[in-house]
Design a protein around this motif. Sequence first.
Motif, PDB file in Angstrom:
ATOM      1  N   LEU A  49      20.100  25.180  30.360  1.00 55.02           N
ATOM      2  CA  LEU A  49      20.250  24.150  31.385  1.00 55.02           C
ATOM      3  C   LEU A  49      21.400  23.207  31.020  1.00 55.02           C
ATOM      4  CD1 LEU A  49      19.386  22.730  33.950  1.00 55.02           C
ATOM      5  CD2 LEU A  49      17.660  21.505  32.623  1.00 55.02           C
ATOM      6  N   ALA A  50      21.500  22.844  29.766  1.00 55.86           N
ATOM      7  CA  ALA A  50      22.577  21.966  29.320  1.00 55.86           C
ATOM      8  C   ALA A  50      23.939  22.643  29.461  1.00 55.86           C
ATOM      9  CB  ALA A  50      22.345  21.510  27.888  1.00 55.86           C
ATOM     10  N   VAL A  51      23.991  23.973  29.330  1.00 50.62           N
ATOM     11  CA  VAL A  51      25.255  24.694  29.539  1.00 50.62           C
ATOM     12  C   VAL A  51      25.715  24.504  30.985  1.00 50.62           C
ATOM     13  CG1 VAL A  51      26.324  26.981  29.689  1.00 50.62           C
ATOM     14  CG2 VAL A  51      24.971  26.380  27.685  1.00 50.62           C
ATOM     15  N   VAL A  52      24.777  24.574  31.917  1.00 53.98           N
ATOM     16  CA  VAL A  52      25.111  24.353  33.328  1.00 53.98           C
ATOM     17  C   VAL A  52      25.605  22.913  33.518  1.00 53.98           C
ATOM     18  CG1 VAL A  52      24.186  24.258  35.682  1.00 53.98           C
ATOM     19  CG2 VAL A  52      23.508  26.116  34.148  1.00 53.98           C
ATOM     20  N   GLU A  53      24.907  21.966  32.904  1.00 48.90           N
ATOM     21  CA  GLU A  53      25.324  20.568  32.987  1.00 48.90           C
ATOM     22  C   GLU A  53      26.700  20.361  32.352  1.00 48.90           C
ATOM     23  OE1 GLU A  53      22.001  18.714  31.062  1.00 48.90           O
ATOM     24  OE2 GLU A  53      20.815  18.666  32.904  1.00 48.90           O
ATOM     25  N   LEU A  54      26.964  21.059  31.257  1.00 51.52           N
ATOM     26  CA  LEU A  54      28.272  20.979  30.609  1.00 51.52           C
ATOM     27  C   LEU A  54      29.355  21.524  31.535  1.00 51.52           C
ATOM     28  CD1 LEU A  54      30.167  20.448  28.224  1.00 51.52           C
ATOM     29  CD2 LEU A  54      29.461  22.669  27.284  1.00 51.52           C
ATOM     30  N   ALA A  55      29.071  22.633  32.199  1.00 50.67           N
ATOM     31  CA  ALA A  55      30.046  23.202  33.132  1.00 50.67           C
ATOM     32  C   ALA A  55      30.373  22.209  34.244  1.00 50.67           C
ATOM     33  CB  ALA A  55      29.521  24.515  33.701  1.00 50.67           C
ATOM     34  N   VAL A  56      29.375  21.510  34.741  1.00 54.92           N
ATOM     35  CA  VAL A  56      29.596  20.491  35.773  1.00 54.92           C
ATOM     36  C   VAL A  56      30.424  19.342  35.198  1.00 54.92           C
ATOM     37  CG1 VAL A  56      28.463  18.785  37.256  1.00 54.92           C
ATOM     38  CG2 VAL A  56      27.542  21.110  37.105  1.00 54.92           C
ATOM     39  N   ALA A  57      30.096  18.917  33.994  1.00 56.79           N
ATOM     40  CA  ALA A  57      30.854  17.835  33.339  1.00 56.79           C
ATOM     41  C   ALA A  57      32.307  18.241  33.110  1.00 56.79           C
ATOM     42  CB  ALA A  57      30.189  17.449  32.020  1.00 56.79           C
ATOM     43  N   MET A  58      32.538  19.505  32.782  1.00 55.30           N
ATOM     44  CA  MET A  58      33.908  19.995  32.591  1.00 55.30           C
ATOM     45  C   MET A  58      34.666  19.996  33.912  1.00 55.30           C
ATOM     46  SD  MET A  58      33.144  23.046  29.834  1.00 55.30           S
ATOM     47  CE  MET A  58      34.835  23.603  29.630  1.00 55.30           C
ATOM     48  N   ASP A  59      33.975  20.274  35.001  1.00 54.46           N
ATOM     49  CA  ASP A  59      34.596  20.220  36.323  1.00 54.46           C
ATOM     50  C   ASP A  59      34.991  18.782  36.651  1.00 54.46           C
ATOM     51  OD1 ASP A  59      35.462  20.647  38.911  1.00 54.46           O
ATOM     52  OD2 ASP A  59      33.472  21.019  39.730  1.00 54.46           O
ATOM     53  N   VAL A  60      34.078  17.854  36.409  1.00 58.11           N
ATOM     54  CA  VAL A  60      34.354  16.447  36.700  1.00 58.11           C
ATOM     55  C   VAL A  60      35.502  15.917  35.834  1.00 58.11           C
ATOM     56  CG1 VAL A  60      33.390  14.104  36.545  1.00 58.11           C
ATOM     57  CG2 VAL A  60      32.017  15.962  37.531  1.00 58.11           C
ATOM     58  N   ARG A  61      35.446  16.221  34.558  1.00 59.62           N
ATOM     59  CA  ARG A  61      36.423  15.651  33.618  1.00 59.62           C
ATOM     60  C   ARG A  61      37.777  16.344  33.665  1.00 59.62           C
ATOM     61  NH1 ARG A  61      34.938  13.501  27.661  1.00 59.62           N
ATOM     62  NH2 ARG A  61      33.606  12.235  28.975  1.00 59.62           N
TER      63      ARG A  61
END
Length: 84
Positions: free
Chosen positions: A37-49
């Motif tokens: 789940l955190a990998v998915v959240e990381l992918a979203v954070a990478m998109d934002v950043r």
Amino acid sequence: MSKSYDSLVSLLVEQFEVREGVASPEKTLGELGVDSLAVVELAVAMDVRWGIKAEDSGIDQKTTLRDAAALVAERTAAQPVEGS
């Protein structure tokens, strides 16, 4: 290490409770305690950043920090510089 590696580690420390002293280039996200789940959240954070689309990131728990940082470096180098 590279600026992209340092930025990625900072993101993991700030948002995913990864201890900075534990992170190293050869460690996988899973070894750092980043669950699926955190990998998915990381992918979203990478998109934002960095504008790296989650579906294009290809990251998972087996991705090393070195590989994830290389992805950040590659994708951010391809982005146009603002004001150009």
